[in-house]
Write a protein that holds these residues in place. Structure first.
Motif, PDB file in Angstrom:
ATOM      1  N   VAL A  78       0.851  -1.185   0.000  1.00 44.61           N
ATOM      2  CA  VAL A  78       0.000   0.000   0.000  1.00 44.61           C
ATOM      3  C   VAL A  78       0.888   1.237   0.000  1.00 44.61           C
ATOM      4  CG1 VAL A  78      -1.941  -1.114   1.161  1.00 44.61           C
ATOM      5  CG2 VAL A  78      -0.167  -0.025   2.528  1.00 44.61           C
ATOM      6  N   GLN A  79       0.314   2.346  -0.395  1.00 40.62           N
ATOM      7  CA  GLN A  79       1.043   3.621  -0.411  1.00 40.62           C
ATOM      8  C   GLN A  79       0.164   4.682   0.222  1.00 40.62           C
ATOM      9  OE1 GLN A  79       3.180   4.752  -4.079  1.00 40.62           O
ATOM     10  NE2 GLN A  79       2.153   6.740  -3.963  1.00 40.62           N
ATOM     11  N   TRP A  80       0.718   5.369   1.193  1.00 41.90           N
ATOM     12  CA  TRP A  80      -0.046   6.375   1.926  1.00 41.90           C
ATOM     13  C   TRP A  80       0.711   7.703   1.938  1.00 41.90           C
ATOM     14  CZ3 TRP A  80      -0.507   2.031   5.965  1.00 41.90           C
ATOM     15  CH2 TRP A  80      -1.669   1.287   5.735  1.00 41.90           C
ATOM     16  N   THR A  81      -0.032   8.796   1.808  1.00 45.40           N
ATOM     17  CA  THR A  81       0.536  10.146   1.868  1.00 45.40           C
ATOM     18  C   THR A  81      -0.022  10.869   3.081  1.00 45.40           C
ATOM     19  OG1 THR A  81       0.782  10.257  -0.538  1.00 45.40           O
ATOM     20  CG2 THR A  81       0.768  12.348   0.667  1.00 45.40           C
ATOM     21  N   ASP A  82       0.872  11.489   3.839  1.00 44.84           N
ATOM     22  CA  ASP A  82       0.482  12.237   5.031  1.00 44.84           C
ATOM     23  C   ASP A  82       0.193  13.684   4.623  1.00 44.84           C
ATOM     24  OD1 ASP A  82       0.152  13.464   7.463  1.00 44.84           O
ATOM     25  OD2 ASP A  82       1.955  12.623   8.381  1.00 44.84           O
ATOM     26  N   PRO A  83      -1.076  14.103   4.599  1.00 48.25           N
ATOM     27  CA  PRO A  83      -1.382  15.462   4.126  1.00 48.25           C
ATOM     28  C   PRO A  83      -0.885  16.556   5.070  1.00 48.25           C
ATOM     29  CG  PRO A  83      -3.348  14.427   5.042  1.00 48.25           C
ATOM     30  CD  PRO A  83      -2.282  13.374   5.017  1.00 48.25           C
ATOM     31  N   ARG A  84      -0.543  16.195   6.297  1.00 45.62           N
ATOM     32  CA  ARG A  84      -0.134  17.199   7.282  1.00 45.62           C
ATOM     33  C   ARG A  84       1.383  17.397   7.351  1.00 45.62           C
ATOM     34  NH1 ARG A  84      -3.964  15.538  12.472  1.00 45.62           N
ATOM     35  NH2 ARG A  84      -5.980  15.708  11.389  1.00 45.62           N
ATOM     36  N   ARG A  85       2.119  16.571   6.647  1.00 46.86           N
ATOM     37  CA  ARG A  85       3.574  16.616   6.838  1.00 46.86           C
ATOM     38  C   ARG A  85       4.271  16.934   5.516  1.00 46.86           C
ATOM     39  NH1 ARG A  85       7.511  12.107   8.446  1.00 46.86           N
ATOM     40  NH2 ARG A  85       5.778  10.754   7.907  1.00 46.86           N
ATOM     41  N   PRO A  86       4.949  18.076   5.424  1.00 48.22           N
ATOM     42  CA  PRO A  86       5.703  18.386   4.204  1.00 48.22           C
ATOM     43  C   PRO A  86       6.856  17.401   4.014  1.00 48.22           C
ATOM     44  CG  PRO A  86       5.372  20.339   5.556  1.00 48.22           C
ATOM     45  CD  PRO A  86       4.992  19.160   6.400  1.00 48.22           C
ATOM     46  N   GLU A  87       7.229  17.184   2.764  1.00 49.63           N
ATOM     47  CA  GLU A  87       8.384  16.344   2.459  1.00 49.63           C
ATOM     48  C   GLU A  87       9.643  17.164   2.692  1.00 49.63           C
ATOM     49  OE1 GLU A  87      10.772  14.032   2.310  1.00 49.63           O
ATOM     50  OE2 GLU A  87       9.085  12.899   1.489  1.00 49.63           O
ATOM     51  N   SER A  88      10.425  16.788   3.700  1.00 48.57           N
ATOM     52  CA  SER A  88      11.594  17.572   4.088  1.00 48.57           C
ATOM     53  C   SER A  88      12.770  17.392   3.139  1.00 48.57           C
ATOM     54  CB  SER A  88      12.020  17.198   5.514  1.00 48.57           C
ATOM     55  OG  SER A  88      12.325  15.807   5.601  1.00 48.57           O
ATOM     56  N   PHE A  89      12.725  16.395   2.265  1.00 47.22           N
ATOM     57  CA  PHE A  89      13.848  16.157   1.364  1.00 47.22           C
ATOM     58  C   PHE A  89      13.727  16.928   0.045  1.00 47.22           C
ATOM     59  CE2 PHE A  89      14.343  12.522   4.173  1.00 47.22           C
ATOM     60  CZ  PHE A  89      15.713  12.393   4.275  1.00 47.22           C
ATOM     61  N   THR A  90      12.611  17.613  -0.181  1.00 44.16           N
ATOM     62  CA  THR A  90      12.443  18.379  -1.415  1.00 44.16           C
ATOM     63  C   THR A  90      12.128  19.836  -1.076  1.00 44.16           C
ATOM     64  OG1 THR A  90      10.058  17.974  -1.601  1.00 44.16           O
ATOM     65  CG2 THR A  90      11.531  16.330  -2.578  1.00 44.16           C
ATOM     66  N   ALA A  91      12.317  20.692  -2.063  1.00 45.17           N
ATOM     67  CA  ALA A  91      12.065  22.118  -1.873  1.00 45.17           C
ATOM     68  C   ALA A  91      10.631  22.508  -2.222  1.00 45.17           C
ATOM     69  CB  ALA A  91      13.038  22.938  -2.732  1.00 45.17           C
ATOM     70  N   ASP A  92       9.867  21.596  -2.783  1.00 41.43           N
ATOM     71  CA  ASP A  92       8.495  21.882  -3.191  1.00 41.43           C
ATOM     72  C   ASP A  92       7.615  22.044  -1.952  1.00 41.43           C
ATOM     73  OD1 ASP A  92       5.963  22.021  -4.209  1.00 41.43           O
ATOM     74  OD2 ASP A  92       6.068  20.162  -5.376  1.00 41.43           O
ATOM     75  N   PRO A  93       7.054  23.237  -1.708  1.00 41.51           N
ATOM     76  CA  PRO A  93       6.239  23.451  -0.497  1.00 41.51           C
ATOM     77  C   PRO A  93       4.934  22.655  -0.500  1.00 41.51           C
ATOM     78  CG  PRO A  93       6.086  25.352  -1.946  1.00 41.51           C
ATOM     79  CD  PRO A  93       7.137  24.472  -2.531  1.00 41.51           C
ATOM     80  N   HIS A  94       4.526  22.170  -1.669  1.00 38.99           N
ATOM     81  CA  HIS A  94       3.280  21.411  -1.769  1.00 38.99           C
ATOM     82  C   HIS A  94       3.510  19.901  -1.698  1.00 38.99           C
ATOM     83  CE1 HIS A  94       1.305  25.155  -2.821  1.00 38.99           C
ATOM     84  NE2 HIS A  94       2.178  25.333  -3.813  1.00 38.99           N
ATOM     85  N   ASP A  95       4.765  19.496  -1.673  1.00 38.72           N
ATOM     86  CA  ASP A  95       5.085  18.068  -1.619  1.00 38.72           C
ATOM     87  C   ASP A  95       4.809  17.542  -0.209  1.00 38.72           C
ATOM     88  OD1 ASP A  95       5.914  15.590  -2.362  1.00 38.72           O
ATOM     89  OD2 ASP A  95       8.042  16.082  -2.551  1.00 38.72           O
ATOM     90  N   ARG A  96       4.128  16.419  -0.117  1.00 40.94           N
ATOM     91  CA  ARG A  96       3.794  15.829   1.170  1.00 40.94           C
ATOM     92  C   ARG A  96       4.455  14.459   1.298  1.00 40.94           C
ATOM     93  NH1 ARG A  96       3.189  20.195   2.015  1.00 40.94           N
ATOM     94  NH2 ARG A  96       1.414  21.366   2.861  1.00 40.94           N
ATOM     95  N   ARG A  97       4.754  14.100   2.534  1.00 44.78           N
ATOM     96  CA  ARG A  97       5.494  12.867   2.810  1.00 44.78           C
ATOM     97  C   ARG A  97       4.665  11.645   2.428  1.00 44.78           C
ATOM     98  NH1 ARG A  97      10.630  10.976   3.151  1.00 44.78           N
ATOM     99  NH2 ARG A  97      10.835   9.312   4.713  1.00 44.78           N
ATOM    100  N   THR A  98       5.241  10.802   1.574  1.00 45.97           N
ATOM    101  CA  THR A  98       4.596   9.577   1.105  1.00 45.97           C
ATOM    102  C   THR A  98       5.444   8.386   1.511  1.00 45.97           C
ATOM    103  OG1 THR A  98       3.536  10.660  -0.793  1.00 45.97           O
ATOM    104  CG2 THR A  98       3.863   8.286  -0.939  1.00 45.97           C
ATOM    105  N   VAL A  99       4.815   7.340   1.992  1.00 48.11           N
ATOM    106  CA  VAL A  99       5.532   6.118   2.347  1.00 48.11           C
ATOM    107  C   VAL A  99       4.887   4.937   1.644  1.00 48.11           C
ATOM    108  CG1 VAL A  99       6.401   6.915   4.574  1.00 48.11           C
ATOM    109  CG2 VAL A  99       4.154   5.852   4.442  1.00 48.11           C
ATOM    110  N   VAL A 100       5.721   3.971   1.295  1.00 53.26           N
ATOM    111  CA  VAL A 100       5.257   2.709   0.723  1.00 53.26           C
ATOM    112  C   VAL A 100       5.411   1.647   1.800  1.00 53.26           C
ATOM    113  CG1 VAL A 100       5.596   0.990  -1.091  1.00 53.26           C
ATOM    114  CG2 VAL A 100       5.917   3.429  -1.596  1.00 53.26           C
ATOM    115  N   VAL A 101       4.355   0.879   2.019  1.00 54.27           N
ATOM    116  CA  VAL A 101       4.316  -0.106   3.102  1.00 54.27           C
ATOM    117  C   VAL A 101       3.968  -1.471   2.531  1.00 54.27           C
ATOM    118  CG1 VAL A 101       3.269  -0.713   5.317  1.00 54.27           C
ATOM    119  CG2 VAL A 101       3.548   1.701   4.685  1.00 54.27           C
TER     120      VAL A 101
END
Length: 496
Positions: free
Chosen positions: A149-172
Motif C-alpha cells: 500500500v502507499q499512503w501520503t500524510d497530508p499534514r507533513r511536508p516532504e523535508s527532502f524536497t524544496a516543493d512546499p506542496h510536496d507531502r510525505r509519502t511512504v510505501v508499506v
C-alpha cells in the motif's frame, strides 16, 4: 493454456535446488559440461555415446537458460563446455566423414582439460557464493499473504524536497496470516511487486555498497513464501501488529524471511520504505525515488544528520500506525479491515531502523513494545522508554564502535519497563536481515550462523519477546531468550 518455455515469474524453471543453489536447468547444463570434459578421456567405444548424451542434456538446458535469463554464474560453465566440445566431438566427426579426427597431443590435452574443469567448477562455486536466495518455510500454522500500500500524510511536508506542496509519502508492505493458497499459486517476488521493480531495487542496493549489480543478479529472481493478495485467514480473530523500519539505505523487503515467520504465527507485519533514505522506492505511479542520505565523514556532523534522518523515520512509523488504526477500524477499506488489533502493537527496526523504533516508542505511547535489531540509538535517549524493549546485537569485538554498547545500555537502563539485550554469538550486523540468504558466507559480513540458522535465531528470539509482551503468554522469557545468546536483563530499578 500457455505453451512454450516457462517465464521466470512462473517460479518453476528457475526454482533453486536447496543446497546446490542451482536451478534444474543450471544443474543439467553443469552435468552436460562435465560429461563433455570427461568424454575426452573415455575409451573410444564409449566416448561417442557419452558425447551425444552430454549434448542432449547441455543444449536444451542452455536454450531454456537463454529463454528465462541466464545468470552470470553459468557463463564459465558454458565457456568450459565450449572449449571441451571440439575434443569430445572429434570421434563423431571421424565416424561421419571417414577422415582422421584431430586429436590434441597429451601435453596440450591435459592442461586444456584442467582449464575446462576450472572454468566449469567456477560456476557452482559462484552460485554458492552469490545464490538466488531460498527463503525458509515459515513454521507457524498460518500461510502468509502479502500486499503493498502507499499512503501520503497530508499534514507533513516532504523535508527532502524544496516543493512546499510536496507531502510525505511512504510505501508499506504488509505480511499477514492467510488462508492456504491453491497448489501452484505464484509466490511473491522478492524486493518488489514485479520483476522490474525488484531489479531496480537490487541494482540500487548493489550500487549503494559498491558492488557491480551483476554479482547479485540472482536476488531479484527469488520467490518468497508469501502469496500476493491471498485471502486473510478465517481463524485468529484480530491480529497484533508489528511495524518495521529497515537499515540506512535499506528497503521494506530486507527482512522478508523474518516478516513471513512472524506472519505465520499470527502477526501482521508492516514494513516501510522511507523515500529519499531507502536505496530505491518505486511509487504507484512508476516513479523511482532514490536515496539522498549521504555521510560526510565527519563524526559529529554525521551523527547530527543521522539523528535527523532517524526522526523522519520515527514520524513515518507513527503515521503508518495511524493509517493501520484506520484500516483496522474500517475507515480505510481493504482485505485486513477489522482484522488488525492496533491495541497490541510493536515497533521494530534494523540498524538505523532500530534507532527509529526506539525514538518512535518514546514519542508515541500507542506502541506497546520495541525490538531493536542491532541499531545504534541516534539522537537523545530521553524521554525514557516506557515500553518493554528487546535489543538484539551482534557479537561485540574490538572492531565494534566503542560508543555503541554504552549508548544502547544507557537507553535500556533508563526504561521504566523491563528491557533485554541479547548478544547473539556468531552474528554480524547483516545477520539480522536477509543478507545471509544471498551474500557470500563470510563471517565478518553475515556472521557464522549459516543461511539456515541466521533467520531462525532472529525470528525465534523476536517471536518469544512479542508473544510475552503483546500476547502476555506465560513463561520464562529470560530463560527462552538465553537459549539464543548472552542475555542482559535491565529491570526498571537497575539504573537508579
Amino acid at each position: 493454456m500457455r505453451h512454450g518455455v516457462p517465464r521466470p515469474e512462473d517460479g518453476r524453471v528457475t526454482e533453486i535446488i536447496a543446497g546446490l543453489y542451482l536451478s534444474p536447468p543450471e544443474f543439467l547444463a553443469l552435468l552436460g559440461a562435465v560429461a563433455l570434459v570427461v568424454a575426452r578421456w573415455l575409451p573410444p567405444a564409449t566416448r561417442p555415446r557419452v558425447t551425444i548424451a552430454a549434448g542432449a542434456v547441455l543444449v536444451p538446458s542452455a536454450i531454456v537458460l537463454g529463454a528465462v535469463g541466464i545468470r552470470w554464474q553459468m557463463l564459465p560453465v558454458l565457456a568450459g563446455a565450449a572449449v571441451a566440445a571440439p575434443f569430445a566431438l572429434s570421434p563423431l566427426l571421424r565416424r561421419r566423414t571417414g577422415r582422421p579426427a584431430w586429436r590434441a597431443r597429451r601435453w596440450l590435452a591435459v592442461p586444456g582439460t584442467v582449464a575446462c574443469v576450472g572454468l566449469i567448477a567456477t560456476g557452482p562455486v559462484a552460485a554458492w557464493a552469490f545464490p538466488v536466495p531460498v527463503f525458509p518455510e515459515p513454521s507457524g500454522r498460518f500461510a502468509v499473504g502479502t500486499r503493498v500500500v502507499q499512503w501520503t500524510d497530508p499534514r507533513r511536508p516532504e523535508s527532502f524536497t524544496a516543493d512546499p506542496h510536496d507531502r510525505r509519502t511512504v510505501v508499506v508492505q504488509l505480511w499477514y496470516p492467510a488462508r492456504k493458497s491453491p497448489a501452484g499459486a505464484p509466490r511473491a517476488p522478492y524486493l518488489g511487486r514485479t520483476e522490474h521493480e525488484a531489479r531496480t531495487v537490487s541494482d540500487a542496493l548493489a550500487r549503494q555498497v559498491g558492488l557491480p549489480g551483476f554479482l547479485v543478479d540472482g536476488v531479484p529472481r527469488a520467490r518468497t513464501r508469501a502469496v500476493f493478495d491471498a485471502p486473510v485467514a478465517d481463524a485468529g480473530g484480530r491480529f497484533p501488529v508489528v511495524l518495521f523500519s529497515p537499515g540506512s539505505g535499506g528497503v521494506r523487503t530486507q527482512n522478508t524471511a523474518w516478516a513471513e515467520e512472524l506472519a505465520s504465527h499470527g502477526y501482521v507485519v508492516a514494513a516501510l520504505d522511507h523515500p529519499y533514505d531507502s536505496a530505491a522506492v518505486v511509487l504507484a505511479d512508476g516513479r523511482t525515488i532514490r536515496s539522498e542520505t549521504v555521510s560526510t565523514g565527519d563524526r559529529e556532523e554525521d551523527e547530527r544528520l543521522a539523528a535527523g534522518w532517524t526522526a523522519v523515520r520515527a514520524a513515518d512509523l507513527g503515521f503508518v500506525l495511524t493509517q493501520l488504526d484506520r484500516l483496522g477500524g474500517g475507515e480505510i477499506t481493504g482485505p485486513l479491515t477489522g482484522r488488525l488489533d492496533t491495541g497490541r502493537v510493536a515497533v521494530t527496526g534494523h540498524s538505523m531502523g532500530g534507532a527509529a523504533a526506539l525514538l518512535a516508542a518514546r514519542r508515541d505511547r500507542r506502541f506497546d513494545a520495541v525490538v531493536d535489531l542491532d541499531g545504534y540509538p541516534h539522537g537523545p535517549v530521553s524521554p525514557a522508554l516506557r515500553q518493554p524493549a528487546l535489543a538484539l546485537t551482534q557479537a561485540i569485538t574490538s572492531g565494534t564502535d566503542p560508543r555503541y554498547l554504552p549508548r544502547l545500555t544507557e537507553a535500556l537502563e533508563l526504561s521504566t519497563a523491563t528491557s533485554y539485550r541479547l548478544t547473539v554469538p556468531g552474528a554480524a550486523h547483516l545477520t539480522f536481515m536477509d543478507g545471509p540468504l544471498y551474500l557470500p558466507p563470510v563471517p565478518s559480513l553475515v556472521g557464522s550462523l549459516g543461511r539456515t540458522e541466521s533467520p531462525h535465531v532472529v525470528a525465534a528470539a523476536t517471536l518469544a519477546f512479542l508473544d510475552a509482551t503483546l500476547r502476555h503468554e506465560p513463561g520464562d522469557l529470560a530463560g527462552v531468550l538465553s537459549a539464543y545468546g548472552d542475555l542482559s536483563v535491565h529491570h526498571p530499578d537497575d539504573g537508579r
